[in-house]
Design an enzyme around this catalytic site. Structure first.
Site, PDB file in Angstrom:
ATOM      1  CE1 TYR A 100      -4.330  -1.483   0.893  1.00 42.66           C
ATOM      2  CE2 TYR A 100      -2.858  -3.139   1.796  1.00 42.66           C
ATOM      3  CZ  TYR A 100      -4.109  -2.767   1.360  1.00 42.66           C
ATOM      4  OH  TYR A 100      -5.138  -3.658   1.403  1.00 42.66           O
ATOM      5  CE1 TYR A 139      -2.013  -7.003   3.644  1.00 48.82           C
ATOM      6  CE2 TYR A 139      -2.828  -6.559   1.429  1.00 48.82           C
ATOM      7  CZ  TYR A 139      -2.990  -6.497   2.806  1.00 48.82           C
ATOM      8  OH  TYR A 139      -4.135  -5.961   3.331  1.00 48.82           O
ATOM      9  NE  ARG A 149      -6.791 -10.275   4.515  1.00 51.87           N
ATOM     10  CZ  ARG A 149      -7.661  -9.321   4.241  1.00 51.87           C
ATOM     11  NH1 ARG A 149      -7.415  -8.072   4.538  1.00 51.87           N
ATOM     12  NH2 ARG A 149      -8.835  -9.609   3.685  1.00 51.87           N
ATOM     13  CG  HIS A 152      -8.127  -7.391   0.160  1.00 49.72           C
ATOM     14  ND1 HIS A 152      -6.942  -8.005   0.500  1.00 49.72           N
ATOM     15  CD2 HIS A 152      -8.150  -6.234   0.862  1.00 49.72           C
ATOM     16  CE1 HIS A 152      -6.288  -7.266   1.376  1.00 49.72           C
ATOM     17  NE2 HIS A 152      -6.991  -6.179   1.615  1.00 49.72           N
ATOM     18  CG  HIS A 154      -9.598  -2.121   1.720  1.00 51.18           C
ATOM     19  ND1 HIS A 154      -9.868  -2.657   2.959  1.00 51.18           N
ATOM     20  CD2 HIS A 154      -8.340  -2.515   1.424  1.00 51.18           C
ATOM     21  CE1 HIS A 154      -8.816  -3.334   3.389  1.00 51.18           C
ATOM     22  NE2 HIS A 154      -7.863  -3.269   2.487  1.00 51.18           N
TER      23      HIS A 154
END
Lengths: 229, 206
Positions: A100, A139, A149, A152, A154
């Site tokens: 991120y 990640y 994870r 995905h 958000h």
């Protein structure tokens, strides 16, 4: 009555599979203000909150971001199937390497100088939306040994009323990490869980350029009653 | 029951974009980044509300997202579900957002909301602010409501009185306070939000 009264759709606040809920889930039962919603009005966002350019996450940098380009389309509906129009939808995600562009993310994967991973739209007259982005990577995280994870995206939606506010995550079909992801599996009902998975929709993509995916989102009714957890 | 089943909620996680917090997003008296880019200020009594968000064992919780949603100074919403929305203050949007700081501190500048008759139930609502809290380790938003001290209408408010224990009700009444960071012309209130443990904030089913 909302379907959320009848089916366990949302995850419980206290979910041992996701460790940090132990520190943040209230210990006291939530208080019911039934049969009334807490508030029937909700914030209305103008066009200035979501510029047209914010729907395309691939044009933010000087050149195209790395990764698999994708188009994400869908409709936002309420429980009666009515389109939720003019509603702010915010999206954020990691880059193709699973990192991120956020100071809190210290994962040892490269940042992409051409990808911020943030997009906003207001839904259209049929509740429709469309983003251009890249497919996020998986990640690791420190929740438990070998915790990864699944890919995905958000999503944060305001709907048209206070009760319609929702924050969720969208997953990709046939991802082998889904069965071991505590966040995905915190949703108790297996069918409800599948409603967080998008569908491949090739024709929404761009021929020889981008894959298309479809993800429709259903918000509960604006005047629906509070629900149990 | 509706035809369609709602999409489940999922945690906001730790990576909600910092860029989504505009410079005035926690100042509800300014509409410069909302509808119409107005430079006018909202009508009403300016107030400053601040406090600390705590997780278990009174550990300050940073990086929580707090949202305010409230009526304007005369008790109106600029929203079609308010039958008197035409009377709403055009320079007040009623919504604000910010993330808690490293020490759990959050603050908002706003105006004191007016009370109103709820159009759905006909019940009189005391002046109040709807507060949502989101963050990693929170599976869904938590919602609570802030009320004002010495407000006679609290006695009849359906949300306030849904809390059976008067001691618990006290925890969502704003407390007069002073803050160095507050604007000089604002009335100041403090309210800490305790997610879990002793003096836990009462939260409502949403």
């Amino acid at each position: 009555m909302s379907a959320r009264d009848a089916i366990e759709i949302d995850p419980p606040y206290d979910f041992p599979g996701y460790k940090s809920t132990a520190l943040r889930a209230p210990k006291q039962p939530l208080i019911r203000v039934a049969p009334h919603p807490l508030e029937i009005a909700g914030p209305a966002f103008s066009r200035s909150f979501a510029k047209e350019s914010e729907a395309d996450l691939t044009t933010w940098g000087k050149s195209a971001p790395l990764g698999e380009k994708m188009i994400l389309v869908g409709r936002v509906l309420d429980e009666d199937g009515k389109p939720v129009r003019n509603s702010l939808l915010e999206l954020w995600q990691c880059n193709a390497s699973g990192r991120y562009a956020h100071p809190v993310d210290q994962h040892n994967a490269p940042l992409d100088p051409n990808f911020l991973g943030q997009g906003k739209v207001l839904t259209g007259d049929n509740g429709e939306y469309r983003f251009v982005t890249i497919k996020p990577g998986a990640y690791p995280w420190r929740n438990h040994p070998w915790a990864w994870r699944p890919a995905h995206i958000h999503l944060s939606l305001f709907g048209n009323a206070y009760a319609q506010r929702i924050i969720t995550q969208m997953f990709f079909p046939a991802d082998p990490l889904l069965p071991i992801d505590p966040i995905f599996n915190s949703v108790p009902d297996p069918e409800a869980r599948q409603r967080m998975v998008c569908k491949l929709d090739l024709e929404q993509g761009i021929e020889e350029e981008a894959l298309g995916y479809r993800f429709d989102i259903v918000l509960r009714g604006a005047k629906s009653t509070p629900t149990g957890v | 029951m509706g035809k369609f089943v709602p999409t489940p909620s999922c945690t906001v996680g730790p990576f909600f974009p910092a860029h989504y917090f505009g410079p005035n997003d926690n100042d509800l008296t300014v509409t410069s980044n909302a509808a119409g880019a107005s430079s006018k200020r909202a009508q009403g009594t300016k107030i400053y509300i601040a406090g600390t968000i705590y997780e278990a064992d009174r550990v300050p919780r940073w990086n929580s997202i707090v949202e305010f949603w409230q009526a304007d100074a005369s008790g109106h919403f600029a929203h079609p579900n308010d039958p008197e929305s035409s009377k709403a203050d055009p320079d007040f949007m009623g919504w604000g957002r910010r993330a808690s700081e490293d020490d759990g501190y959050y603050d908002f500048i706003t105006v004191k909301p007016g009370g109103y008759k709820d159009p759905l139930t006909g019940l009189v609502r005391a002046p109040h602010i709807n507060v949502s809290i989101m963050g990693s380790g929170l599976m869904r938003r938590l919602v609570t409501t802030f009320f004002f001290p010495d407000e006679p209408a609290n006695a009849g408010d359906p949300v306030f009185n849904a809390i059976p224990d008067a001691k618990v009700r006290e925890r969502i009444i704003l407390k007069p306070a002073k803050f160095p960071r507050a604007p000089a012309d604002a009335l100041c209130y403090r309210l800490d939000i305790v997610l879990q443990g002793e003096d836990e904030t009462p939260f409502f089913l949403d």
